[in-house]
Design an enzyme around this catalytic site. Structure first.
Site, PDB file in Angstrom:
ATOM      1  N   SER A 133       0.818  -1.211   0.000  1.00 29.31           N
ATOM      2  CA  SER A 133       0.000   0.000   0.000  1.00 29.31           C
ATOM      3  C   SER A 133       0.854   1.264   0.000  1.00 29.31           C
ATOM      4  CB  SER A 133      -0.944   0.002   1.208  1.00 29.31           C
ATOM      5  OG  SER A 133      -0.232  -0.153   2.414  1.00 29.31           O
ATOM      6  N   HIS A 186       1.519   5.242   5.057  1.00 30.29           N
ATOM      7  CA  HIS A 186       0.903   5.773   3.845  1.00 30.29           C
ATOM      8  C   HIS A 186       1.325   7.218   3.598  1.00 30.29           C
ATOM      9  CE1 HIS A 186      -2.566   2.622   4.217  1.00 30.29           C
ATOM     10  NE2 HIS A 186      -1.425   2.107   3.809  1.00 30.29           N
TER      11      HIS A 186
END
Length: 264
Positions: A133, A186
């Site tokens: 991710s 992230h």
């Protein structure tokens, strides 16, 4: 009446068969490592995850293994669905060798190092992370900066929202809807993607002259199926656009390629 299911299957199959080499290898690596993680004799996740307190010279390999290792089937599946089209677009624009060098180099190590420093030095916690991710949000940020150059805003009701903020909004939505996601990880991916999209990381990309020499010496384009040459792109690897000046020069726009793709 056309069979919608058959049509969708044919389109998906055609898309998979057209994936470039590095993207295929990364998809295969994620699947193989997920299968390897099913067994209980050896803890693959503990070995390959990015664990801030366990980072040293001998465990630096974790900065390259953590994006390929996932917690479970659904974690791997969601990341594969998000990563594949983004990585395919990147490779088709910059070439297979460049993609391999960047994703097993600065585009992974920079967000990884940033995450470890923030966790250990500033927050003084030790939260392991794994999964692709971080790559996904990095590539989304690159795309957002590309879009911002041509379409600076999108309208939500009566509010004009800058296009470059889209990955940040997605980070917030992901953190709210999906449990156990790494908000900080992230953000590190998004920050690196912004730097890449703005052209501040162009100095760490492998020289095009060396890439051409390697490709020619090893005949990679002829030997490797689905290989994307450094020259199979529009206006060069770093988005060199035709100049409107009378001097016949060209303008570097940083690491932002053309939206037209001539590769596979």
């Amino acid at each position: 009446m056309p069979n919608v299911q058959s049509f969708s299957t044919l389109r998906a199959r055609s898309y998979v068969f057209r994936l470039p080499l590095f993207t295929r290898l990364m998809v295969l690596a994620i699947v193989v490592l997920w299968l390897a993680g099913i067994q209980s004799a050896w803890d693959l996740r503990k070995w390959g995850a990015l664990i801030p307190d366990e980072m040293n010279f001998f465990t630096a390999y974790r900065m390259n293994t953590f994006p390929l290792i996932h917690l479970n089937f659904f974690h791997a599946l969601l990341n594969l669905l998000a990563l594949t089209p983004l990585l395919e677009r990147f490779e088709s624009e910059y070439g297979t060798l460049t993609s391999a060098a960047m994703f097993f180099g600065p585009l992974t190590t920079i967000p990884a190092v940033a995450y470890v420093i923030l966790e250990r030095v500033i927050l003084r916690v030790n939260t392991p992370v794994m999964g692709a991710s971080m790559w996904v949000f990095l590539l989304l940020s690159v795309e957002a900066m590309r879009t911002y150059k041509t379409n600076p805003y999108f309208v939500v009701g009566t509010v004009h929202v800058p296009t470059w903020t889209t990955p940040l909004l997605m980070v917030l939505v992901t953190a709210a809807l999906i449990p156990s996601t790494s908000f900080l990880g992230h953000l590190c991916g998004v920050g690196t993607g912004y730097l890449f999209g703005l052209g501040y990381l162009k100095f760490i990309a492998p020289p095009e002259k060396i890439l051409r020499w390697i490709e020619g010496k090893l005949n990679l384009l002829g030997r490797l199926p689905h290989y994307v040459s450094v020259d199979q792109k529009t206006y060069g690897r770093f988005g060199v656009l035709p100049s409107s000046s009378s001097g016949g020069g060209s303008n570097l726009t940083g690491l932002v390629g053309s939206t037209q793709r001539l590769g596979p």
